[in-house]
Scaffold this motif. Structure first.
Motif, PDB file in Angstrom:
ATOM      1  N   LEU A 192      -4.752   3.781   4.813  1.00 20.60           N
ATOM      2  CA  LEU A 192      -3.875   2.929   5.585  1.00 20.60           C
ATOM      3  C   LEU A 192      -3.571   3.535   6.947  1.00 20.60           C
ATOM      4  O   LEU A 192      -3.139   2.848   7.847  1.00 20.60           O
ATOM      5  CB  LEU A 192      -2.567   2.663   4.833  1.00 20.60           C
TER       6      LEU A 192
ATOM      7  N   LEU B  68       1.258   5.157  10.335  1.00 17.73           N
ATOM      8  CA  LEU B  68       2.089   4.012  10.657  1.00 17.73           C
ATOM      9  C   LEU B  68       3.165   4.442  11.643  1.00 17.73           C
ATOM     10  O   LEU B  68       3.570   5.600  11.676  1.00 17.73           O
ATOM     11  CB  LEU B  68       2.730   3.449   9.378  1.00 17.73           C
ATOM     12  N   CYS B  69       3.633   3.531  12.444  1.00 18.67           N
ATOM     13  CA  CYS B  69       4.663   3.845  13.449  1.00 18.67           C
ATOM     14  C   CYS B  69       5.998   4.173  12.798  1.00 18.67           C
ATOM     15  O   CYS B  69       6.747   4.988  13.305  1.00 18.67           O
ATOM     16  CB  CYS B  69       4.838   2.672  14.405  1.00 18.67           C
TER      17      CYS B  69
ATOM     18  N   GLU C  16      -7.116  -6.553   2.813  1.00 21.49           N
ATOM     19  CA  GLU C  16      -6.173  -6.563   3.927  1.00 21.49           C
ATOM     20  C   GLU C  16      -5.094  -5.536   3.611  1.00 21.49           C
ATOM     21  O   GLU C  16      -4.820  -5.242   2.452  1.00 21.49           O
ATOM     22  CB  GLU C  16      -5.560  -7.937   4.159  1.00 21.49           C
ATOM     23  N   VAL C  17      -4.505  -4.979   4.650  1.00 25.46           N
ATOM     24  CA  VAL C  17      -3.493  -3.944   4.517  1.00 25.46           C
ATOM     25  C   VAL C  17      -2.163  -4.485   5.032  1.00 25.46           C
ATOM     26  O   VAL C  17      -2.107  -5.064   6.113  1.00 25.46           O
ATOM     27  CB  VAL C  17      -3.900  -2.694   5.333  1.00 25.46           C
ATOM     28  N   LEU C  18      -1.111  -4.291   4.241  1.00 29.00           N
ATOM     29  CA  LEU C  18       0.225  -4.697   4.636  1.00 29.00           C
ATOM     30  C   LEU C  18       1.153  -3.484   4.585  1.00 29.00           C
ATOM     31  O   LEU C  18       0.967  -2.599   3.761  1.00 29.00           O
ATOM     32  CB  LEU C  18       0.781  -5.765   3.695  1.00 29.00           C
TER      33      LEU C  18
ATOM     34  N   SER D 199       4.331  -5.987   8.419  1.00 32.24           N
ATOM     35  CA  SER D 199       3.195  -6.160   9.328  1.00 32.24           C
ATOM     36  C   SER D 199       1.925  -6.065   8.505  1.00 32.24           C
ATOM     37  O   SER D 199       1.916  -5.485   7.422  1.00 32.24           O
ATOM     38  CB  SER D 199       3.215  -5.105  10.438  1.00 32.24           C
ATOM     39  N   PHE D 200       0.846  -6.674   9.010  1.00 35.07           N
ATOM     40  CA  PHE D 200      -0.416  -6.602   8.285  1.00 35.07           C
ATOM     41  C   PHE D 200      -1.554  -6.466   9.270  1.00 35.07           C
ATOM     42  O   PHE D 200      -1.432  -6.808  10.447  1.00 35.07           O
ATOM     43  CB  PHE D 200      -0.617  -7.812   7.362  1.00 35.07           C
ATOM     44  N   ASP D 201      -2.641  -5.945   8.753  1.00 34.39           N
ATOM     45  CA  ASP D 201      -3.831  -5.768   9.554  1.00 34.39           C
ATOM     46  C   ASP D 201      -4.808  -6.886   9.218  1.00 34.39           C
ATOM     47  O   ASP D 201      -4.643  -7.594   8.228  1.00 34.39           O
ATOM     48  CB  ASP D 201      -4.453  -4.397   9.247  1.00 34.39           C
ATOM     49  N   ALA D 202      -5.836  -7.015   9.996  1.00 35.50           N
ATOM     50  CA  ALA D 202      -6.848  -8.058   9.791  1.00 35.50           C
ATOM     51  C   ALA D 202      -7.583  -7.852   8.466  1.00 35.50           C
ATOM     52  O   ALA D 202      -7.487  -6.803   7.834  1.00 35.50           O
ATOM     53  CB  ALA D 202      -7.838  -8.037  10.945  1.00 35.50           C
ATOM     54  N   TYR D 203      -8.324  -8.857   8.059  1.00 33.63           N
ATOM     55  CA  TYR D 203      -9.164  -8.756   6.874  1.00 33.63           C
ATOM     56  C   TYR D 203     -10.373  -7.888   7.182  1.00 33.63           C
ATOM     57  O   TYR D 203     -10.928  -7.958   8.270  1.00 33.63           O
ATOM     58  CB  TYR D 203      -9.655 -10.140   6.430  1.00 33.63           C
ATOM     59  N   TYR D 204     -10.764  -7.087   6.210  1.00 32.18           N
ATOM     60  CA  TYR D 204     -11.939  -6.236   6.338  1.00 32.18           C
ATOM     61  C   TYR D 204     -12.851  -6.468   5.152  1.00 32.18           C
ATOM     62  O   TYR D 204     -12.431  -6.980   4.119  1.00 32.18           O
ATOM     63  CB  TYR D 204     -11.551  -4.750   6.367  1.00 32.18           C
TER      64      TYR D 204
END
Length: 85
Positions: free
Chosen positions: A7, A10-11, A62-64, A73-78
């Motif tokens: 993952l 993260l901020c 996908e990562v949340l 927040s989530f990232d795009a599909y991979y």
């Protein structure tokens, strides 16, 4: 064998989640592999293992992340394909 989803950094301190499956619907279709894996320990870095995957098969994920204030927040599909045996 396991495949790992990093993952990354993260901020903010967050809990992580990976939705994964054989299709972009992440296992919601009957007869397909998929599901959700949670990293519930709040931190700025998570690694999640996807285990017992079928060789030579395409998977999607996908990562949340949810921070301690509940902001998500989530990232795009991979997608990735597992190696052949």
């Amino acid at each position: 064998p396991a495949d790992y989803v990093e993952l990354g950094e993260l901020c903010r301190v967050s809990r992580g989640q990976v939705n994964w499956g054989e299709t972009p619907s992440f296992g919601a279709l009957q007869g397909t592999e998929g599901g959700q894996i949670f990293a519930d320990t709040p931190t700025t870095s998570h690694t999640i293992a996807l285990e017992n995957l079928t060789p030579a098969k395409k998977y999607y994920f996908e990562v949340l992340a949810t921070d301690l204030q509940g902001q998500q927040s989530f990232d795009a599909y991979y997608g990735f394909t597992t190696p052949e045996e």
